[in-house]
Scaffold this active site. Structure first.
Site, mmCIF file in Angstrom:
data_model
loop_
_atom_site.group_PDB
_atom_site.id
_atom_site.type_symbol
_atom_site.label_atom_id
_atom_site.label_comp_id
_atom_site.label_asym_id
_atom_site.label_seq_id
_atom_site.Cartn_x
_atom_site.Cartn_y
_atom_site.Cartn_z
ATOM 1 N N TYR A 138 0.825 -1.221 0.000
ATOM 2 C CA TYR A 138 0.000 0.000 0.000
ATOM 3 C C TYR A 138 0.855 1.265 0.000
ATOM 4 O O TYR A 138 0.378 2.333 -0.371
ATOM 5 C CB TYR A 138 -0.928 0.037 1.223
ATOM 6 C CG TYR A 138 -2.079 -0.933 1.151
ATOM 7 C CD1 TYR A 138 -2.175 -1.883 0.139
ATOM 8 C CD2 TYR A 138 -3.097 -0.914 2.100
ATOM 9 C CE1 TYR A 138 -3.221 -2.776 0.077
ATOM 10 C CE2 TYR A 138 -4.158 -1.808 2.042
ATOM 11 C CZ TYR A 138 -4.210 -2.733 1.026
ATOM 12 O OH TYR A 138 -5.260 -3.611 0.973
ATOM 13 N N LYS A 189 2.338 -15.288 2.747
ATOM 14 C CA LYS A 189 2.278 -16.044 1.491
ATOM 15 C C LYS A 189 3.715 -16.443 1.160
ATOM 16 O O LYS A 189 4.251 -16.156 0.085
ATOM 17 C CB LYS A 189 1.634 -15.162 0.410
ATOM 18 C CG LYS A 189 1.315 -15.858 -0.874
ATOM 19 C CD LYS A 189 0.146 -16.821 -0.787
ATOM 20 C CE LYS A 189 -0.027 -17.558 -2.108
ATOM 21 N NZ LYS A 189 -0.934 -18.713 -2.007
ATOM 22 N N ASP A 221 -4.120 -17.862 1.796
ATOM 23 C CA ASP A 221 -5.267 -18.514 1.144
ATOM 24 C C ASP A 221 -5.903 -19.536 2.081
ATOM 25 O O ASP A 221 -7.128 -19.631 2.197
ATOM 26 C CB ASP A 221 -4.865 -19.137 -0.204
ATOM 27 C CG ASP A 221 -3.520 -19.850 -0.163
ATOM 28 O OD1 ASP A 221 -2.783 -19.689 0.836
ATOM 29 O OD2 ASP A 221 -3.208 -20.574 -1.114
ATOM 30 N N ASP A 245 -6.039 -6.370 5.604
ATOM 31 C CA ASP A 245 -7.188 -5.612 5.108
ATOM 32 C C ASP A 245 -8.316 -6.569 4.745
ATOM 33 O O ASP A 245 -9.478 -6.404 5.142
ATOM 34 C CB ASP A 245 -6.723 -4.813 3.871
ATOM 35 C CG ASP A 245 -7.736 -3.785 3.413
ATOM 36 O OD1 ASP A 245 -8.808 -3.686 4.040
ATOM 37 O OD2 ASP A 245 -7.455 -3.083 2.426
ATOM 38 N N ASP A 249 -11.820 -7.856 7.297
ATOM 39 C CA ASP A 249 -13.211 -7.697 6.842
ATOM 40 C C ASP A 249 -13.931 -9.042 6.839
ATOM 41 O O ASP A 249 -15.097 -9.137 7.216
ATOM 42 C CB ASP A 249 -13.254 -7.092 5.432
ATOM 43 C CG ASP A 249 -13.453 -5.585 5.472
ATOM 44 O OD1 ASP A 249 -13.069 -4.971 6.495
ATOM 45 O OD2 ASP A 249 -13.984 -5.031 4.495
#
Ligand code: NAD
Length: 354
Positions: A138, A189, A221, A245, A249
């Site tokens: 980001y 990851k 994942d 992020d 959620d």
């Protein structure tokens, strides 16, 4: 306890007013609380032509903690990017060095049916996602859209984490895990990304300083899958900005009620910004129907993390729990047979329970 109060836009002023009632009760009971108000987001743009006005920045830096409602509204959607309400949020996070974002996902027994998952999967759920907030893809440079030698256009971003960035957020995760269930799952990851391999290496080093905490590592994942398959396996989930992020959620929806979820963003001295996870809900603003409990629970997190007053935090959480036990509900968490109330009446009910 100097608290900067930034109501913001949409339902922000309504929900923050209820949290302020709670702070008033604590003050009348003897806590030395000082509230000072300022604008942010669209309200900042309207008042001072800036979504993070200099006066708000100054107040936020001087305060011990910041309580924020929410920012955003349709009327600001056509403004140039630097003037958009959301820029106020990004700038306050960056300006205060808030690198650790804490988002609990808890299911109250009374609200177990609000989840889209089966009650047996989510009942008793109590997890905390610790998301790194000021690094990763980001913020990495270079980024942009460029034209390659063959004339094709290409979008690109840069993912990187420095050792100190990983180390400091890992310590936050472990220190919180020590006060909770002493389990920490670091999500990355590492099978594909070098940044993640490095993340895992540093987290593993920090883990040695907390031998009482059971550490595990999981690919993102798989974590996304496990969060809906068997979410109760998690206690603290530690992860980077991008994965956090998305996973936070996902975790918030396990509870089924966005109006119930608080959050904290901390700097290296536990100074924090406390806000509900939801946005400014312009569709219901000004109607006195918003759920203020996420904002009130954000005050509980403030007492816990910035002011180190776990008893006061427990008292606020206990009052919210009692109100739910009494069957008092705002529209977003309403079930038939319960007593439906508005935003202000919900705030009053929590004050009465306190
Ligand atoms: P939102 O969270 O504002 O609303 C999503 C849905 O949930 C809406 O139907 C809304 O009515 C409902 N809702 C949200 N909070 C509620 C509450 N406390 N009680 C009852 N119902 C509630 O998300 P959105 O609609 O995608 O975004 C609206 C605006 O908020 C946009 O401008 C967006 O940029 C902004 N936003 C701000 C923040 C923030 O300030 N941290 C976060 C997300 C979105």
């Amino acid at each position: 306890m100097k608290i900067a109060v930034l109501p913001g836009d949409g339902i922000g002023p309504e929900i923050v007013a209820q949290a302020a009632k709670v702070l008033e009760v604590l003050r009348s009971d003897g806590l030395k609380i000082e509230l000072e108000y300022a604008t942010i987001g669209g309200a900042g743009y309207d008042a001072a032509g800036d979504p993070f006005p200099p006066a708000t920045e100054k107040l936020s830096k001087e305060a011990d903690a910041v309580l924020l409602g929410a920012v955003g509204g349709y009327q600001y959607d056509t403004l140039p990017r630097p003037m958009r309400p959301e820029q106020g949020l990004l700038r306050i996070r960056k300006g205060l060095g808030l690198f650790a974002n804490l988002r609990p996902a808890m299911v109250y027994p009374e609200l177990v049916n609000a989840s889209t998952l089966r009650a047996d999967i989510v009942s008793g759920l109590d997890i905390l996602i610790v998301r790194e907030l000021t690094g990763d893809v980001y913020f990495g440079q270079p980024r942009g859209i460029r034209t390659l030698e063959n004339g094709e256009r290409q979008g690109f971003d840069t993912m990187h984490y420095s050792e100190s960035e990983v180390r400091r957020v890992a310590h936050v995760g472990y220190q919180i895990a020590m006060k909770r269930g002493r389990k920490l799952c670091s999500v990355d990851k590492a099978n594909v990304l070098d940044t993640s391999m490095f993340w895992r290496e540093i987290v593993s080093e920090v883990a040695k300083e907390y031998p009482q905490v059971e550490t595990s590592h999981m690919y993102v994942d798989n974590a996304a899958m496990q969060l809906v398959r068997a979410p109760k396996q998690f206690d603290v989930v530690l992860t980077g900005n991008l994965f956090g992020d998305i996973l936070s959620d996902e975790a918030s929806m396990l509870t089924g009620s966005i109006g119930m979820l608080p959050s904290a963003s901390l700097d290296s001295n536990n100074k924090g910004l406390y806000e509900p996870c939801h946005g400014s809900a312009p569709d219901i603003a000004g109607k006195d129907i918003a759920n203020p409990l996420a904002t009130i629970l954000s005050v509980a997190m403030m007492m816990q993390y910035t002011f180190n007053l776990p008893d006061v935090a427990n008292r606020i959480e206990g009052a919210v729990h009692k109100v739910l036990q009494q069957g008092i509900r705002t529209g977003d968490i309403y079930e038939s047979g319960m007593r439906r109330v508005g935003c202000a009446a919900m705030g009053d009910a929590v004050v009465a329970a306190l």
